[in-house]
Design a protein around this motif. Structure first.
Motif, PDB file in Angstrom:
ATOM      1  N   GLN A  89       0.834  -1.202   0.000  1.00 37.15           N
ATOM      2  CA  GLN A  89       0.000   0.000   0.000  1.00 37.15           C
ATOM      3  C   GLN A  89       0.870   1.254   0.000  1.00 37.15           C
ATOM      4  O   GLN A  89       0.619   2.195  -0.758  1.00 37.15           O
ATOM      5  N   TRP A  90       1.892   1.288   0.836  1.00 37.81           N
ATOM      6  CA  TRP A  90       2.727   2.472   0.985  1.00 37.81           C
ATOM      7  C   TRP A  90       3.547   2.745  -0.270  1.00 37.81           C
ATOM      8  O   TRP A  90       3.756   3.898  -0.657  1.00 37.81           O
ATOM      9  N   LEU A  91       4.007   1.670  -0.911  1.00 42.95           N
ATOM     10  CA  LEU A  91       4.888   1.819  -2.070  1.00 42.95           C
ATOM     11  C   LEU A  91       4.153   1.710  -3.399  1.00 42.95           C
ATOM     12  O   LEU A  91       4.763   1.884  -4.458  1.00 42.95           O
ATOM     13  N   SER A  92       2.844   1.417  -3.338  1.00 37.39           N
ATOM     14  CA  SER A  92       2.039   1.244  -4.561  1.00 37.39           C
ATOM     15  C   SER A  92       2.666   0.222  -5.494  1.00 37.39           C
ATOM     16  O   SER A  92       2.691   0.378  -6.717  1.00 37.39           O
ATOM     17  N   ARG A  93       3.188  -0.850  -4.908  1.00 37.05           N
ATOM     18  CA  ARG A  93       3.801  -1.926  -5.681  1.00 37.05           C
ATOM     19  C   ARG A  93       3.467  -3.257  -5.054  1.00 37.05           C
ATOM     20  O   ARG A  93       3.233  -3.337  -3.843  1.00 37.05           O
ATOM     21  N   THR A  94       3.483  -4.290  -5.858  1.00 33.64           N
ATOM     22  CA  THR A  94       3.222  -5.635  -5.364  1.00 33.64           C
ATOM     23  C   THR A  94       4.501  -6.242  -4.824  1.00 33.64           C
ATOM     24  O   THR A  94       5.576  -6.089  -5.411  1.00 33.64           O
ATOM     25  N   ALA A  95       4.395  -6.934  -3.706  1.00 34.65           N
ATOM     26  CA  ALA A  95       5.557  -7.618  -3.141  1.00 34.65           C
ATOM     27  C   ALA A  95       6.054  -8.683  -4.107  1.00 34.65           C
ATOM     28  O   ALA A  95       5.279  -9.307  -4.834  1.00 34.65           O
ATOM     29  N   GLU A  96       7.363  -8.891  -4.097  1.00 30.22           N
ATOM     30  CA  GLU A  96       7.968  -9.896  -4.963  1.00 30.22           C
ATOM     31  C   GLU A  96       7.741 -11.289  -4.385  1.00 30.22           C
ATOM     32  O   GLU A  96       7.582 -11.457  -3.172  1.00 30.22           O
ATOM     33  N   PRO A  97       7.723 -12.329  -5.257  1.00 27.44           N
ATOM     34  CA  PRO A  97       7.684 -13.693  -4.728  1.00 27.44           C
ATOM     35  C   PRO A  97       8.916 -13.959  -3.873  1.00 27.44           C
ATOM     36  O   PRO A  97       9.949 -13.313  -4.038  1.00 27.44           O
ATOM     37  N   THR A  98       8.809 -14.911  -2.967  1.00 28.53           N
ATOM     38  CA  THR A  98       9.942 -15.239  -2.108  1.00 28.53           C
ATOM     39  C   THR A  98      11.132 -15.653  -2.968  1.00 28.53           C
ATOM     40  O   THR A  98      11.047 -16.604  -3.743  1.00 28.53           O
ATOM     41  N   PRO A  99      12.259 -14.932  -2.871  1.00 31.39           N
ATOM     42  CA  PRO A  99      13.395 -15.229  -3.750  1.00 31.39           C
ATOM     43  C   PRO A  99      14.251 -16.352  -3.200  1.00 31.39           C
ATOM     44  O   PRO A  99      14.229 -16.648  -1.999  1.00 31.39           O
ATOM     45  N   ALA A 100      15.024 -16.991  -4.081  1.00 30.57           N
ATOM     46  CA  ALA A 100      16.092 -17.876  -3.607  1.00 30.57           C
ATOM     47  C   ALA A 100      17.125 -17.008  -2.909  1.00 30.57           C
ATOM     48  O   ALA A 100      17.320 -15.843  -3.279  1.00 30.57           O
ATOM     49  N   PRO A 101      17.818 -17.542  -1.919  1.00 30.27           N
ATOM     50  CA  PRO A 101      18.750 -16.704  -1.158  1.00 30.27           C
ATOM     51  C   PRO A 101      20.060 -16.410  -1.866  1.00 30.27           C
ATOM     52  O   PRO A 101      20.841 -15.590  -1.378  1.00 30.27           O
ATOM     53  N   ASP A 102      20.326 -17.019  -3.001  1.00 31.48           N
ATOM     54  CA  ASP A 102      21.651 -16.945  -3.613  1.00 31.48           C
ATOM     55  C   ASP A 102      22.110 -15.511  -3.875  1.00 31.48           C
ATOM     56  O   ASP A 102      23.249 -15.143  -3.540  1.00 31.48           O
TER      57      ASP A 102
END
Length: 375
Positions: free
Chosen positions: A199-212
Motif C-alpha cells: 500500500q505504501w509503495l504502490s507496488r506488489t511484493a515480490e515472490p519469495t526469492p532464492a537466497p543466492d
C-alpha cells in the motif's frame, strides 16, 4: 591488497589461507565504508549495506554520517518522505531502514523467521485463525495507517480470549508492515503508524526469492564470512545449500579457529596494516551485529560492554575495533573509552567528533569531553 586467485576446485577448509582478526577487520571495514568515507548517495549506501538498523529513529542517520562523504541528514529524510526508503521489521525481527526495492524482496526472504517467531506467542494465540487475522489486519491498515494499539483493540474484538500483544505481533509477523512518515524523519516526531509495504509503495511484493543473490550481496557488504555469520545477520537457518551452490564462484579462507569463510573473488581485502580512522557509530549498528563471531570488530575483553540492561550504547571504533562508547548530553559530546588513549589517538578521536557534530548538528554548539574511562 591481498591477491587471491580463483580456483575451479575449491580448497578444503583445512588448507585454505588463514585470515586473522585484523585481516577480517580491515576487509569488513572496507565493505562497510568505514576505512574511508564513500562518495555514494544515501540511497546507494542503504542498498549496498542491505539496510541499516533502525530500532530507534536516529541510528540510520548516524550510521551514514560515519560512512559517507558529504552526507546530510536531510538526504535520508527526503528519501523516506518520498517513499524511496522505508522502515520495516526484517532481519533478526528488528526494524531496518531499507530501500523500497529491498523492502519488497528481503522481507519475503526472511518470512520463515517471522513464522518461527509466531511460535513464541502460540499460547496467547490459541483459537486464532492466523490467515483470517492477516486478512483482517490488512484491510484495517490499508484503509488507514494504524498504531499497534489500534491493531490490538480491533483484533481483540474478534478474539477476546487471545493475548492482545500476541495478536498485534501476529499481524506484524504475517504482514510486511512499514512505519509511515513522519515517523523516522530527521527533526520530526510521530508515533508509529503502520500500513502494508504494498500500500505504501504502490507496488506488489515480490515472490519469495532464492537466497543466492542475497548471499552474494551479504558477502559484498560483510564478508569474508561463514554460513553461520550470514544466518546470524538474517535470522535464518539452512543457508548452507545456497553457499554450496555458489561455491564454484567463490573463494574460501579460514579464520584462526579453522571456520571456513566464503568471499567474492574480487572483493577488497585490504592489508591488515591499512590505517582505520576513528568512527562514531550509533547503537545497534549492523557492523557489530551481523556475524556469529564478532571478534573481527569486538575484542574479547570488550564483549558485552556496549549494553547495560536493555540499553544499547553508541559505540566508538579506534583502529577499527570497538574501543568505547559515546553520548550527546545537553552541551557536550561525551566520549568514554574502554582504555587510555594516546595523545595522538585522542586528537584523532576529537577531530572525528568535530566532524560528527558539524554533520549532524551544525546549528548547535557542543563541547567535546572525554569521560571517565569505562572499566
Amino acid at each position: 591488497m591481498t591477491k587471491t586467485t580463483k580456483r575451479s576446485t575449491p580448497r578444503s577448509a583445512a588448507t585454505a589461507p588463514v585470515l586473522d582478526a585484523r585481516a577480517l577487520n580491515r576487509a569488513t571495514l572496507g565493505r562497510q565504508l568505514l576505512l574511508r568515507r564513500a562518495g555514494l548517495s544515501a540511497k546507494s549506501a542503504v542498498d549496498h549495506l542491505l539496510g541499516l538498523q533502525a530500532q530507534n529513529v536516529k541510528p540510520p542517520y548516524y550510521a551514514l554520517a560515519a560512512r559517507l562523504d558529504g552526507f546530510a541528514p536531510a538526504e535520508l529524510s527526503g528519501l523516506m518522505a518520498d517513499r524511496e526508503v522505508v522502515r520495516i521489521v526484517s532481519m533478526r525481527s528488528t526494524i531496518h531502514t531499507h530501500t523500497a526495492e529491498d523492502c519488497l524482496t528481503l522481507r519475503p526472504l526472511v518470512q520463515p523467521a517471522r513464522d518461527r517467531e509466531l511460535t513464541n506467542f502460540r499460547k496467547g494465540l490459541q483459537g486464532v485463525d492466523l490467515d483470517r487475522l492477516a486478512a483482517l489486519a490488512r484491510d484495517l491498515v490499508e484503509a488507514e495507517p494504524r498504531t499497534m494499539k489500534q491493531l490490538r483493540e480491533t483484533l481483540l474484538a474478534e478474539w477476546p480470549d487471545a493475548d492482545p500483544g500476541a495478536l498485534a505481533v501476529a499481524a506484524r509477523c504475517k504482514l510486511p508492515l512499514v512505519q509511515v512518515t513522519p515517523r523516522g524523519l530527521w527533526g520530526r516526531s510521530g508515533q508509529v503508524a503502520l500500513t502494508t509495504a504494498e500500500q505504501w509503495l504502490s507496488r506488489t511484493a515480490e515472490p519469495t526469492p532464492a537466497p543466492d543473490a542475497t548471499v552474494l550481496r551479504y558477502l559484498a557488504a560483510f564478508g569474508p564470512a561463514s554460513v553461520k555469520d550470514m544466518q546470524t545477520w538474517a535470522g535464518l537457518t539452512r543457508l548452507r545449500e545456497a553457499f554450496e551452490r555458489l561455491r564454484p564462484d567463490l573463494v574460501t579462507f579460514r579464520d584462526e579457529r579453522g571456520v571456513e569463510l566464503f568471499d567474492l573473488p574480487d572483493a577488497p581485502r585490504p592489508d591488515p596494516d591499512t590505517p582505520a580512522p576513528p568512527r562514531f557509530l550509533p547503537e545497534f549498528d549492523n557492523l557489530l551485529l551481523s556475524h556469529a563471531d564478532r571478534t573481527r570488530v569486538v575484542p574479547p575483553e570488550h564483549r558485552g560492554r556496549t549494553w547495560q540492561g536493555n540499553q544499547a550504547h553508541r559505540t566508538l571504533l579506534v583502529d577499527g575495533f570497538l574501543a568505547g562508547v559515546w553520548k550527546l548530553e545537553d552541551d557536550a559530546l561525551v566520549i568514554e573509552p574502554f582504555g587510555r588513549l594516546t595523545a595522538d589517538r585522542r586528537r584523532e578521536v576529537t577531530e572525528e567528533g568535530r566532524h560528527l557534530l558539524s554533520t549532524m548538528h551544525p546549528e548547535s554548539s557542543y563541547d567535546i569531553r572525554f569521560g571517565t574511562v569505562v572499566r
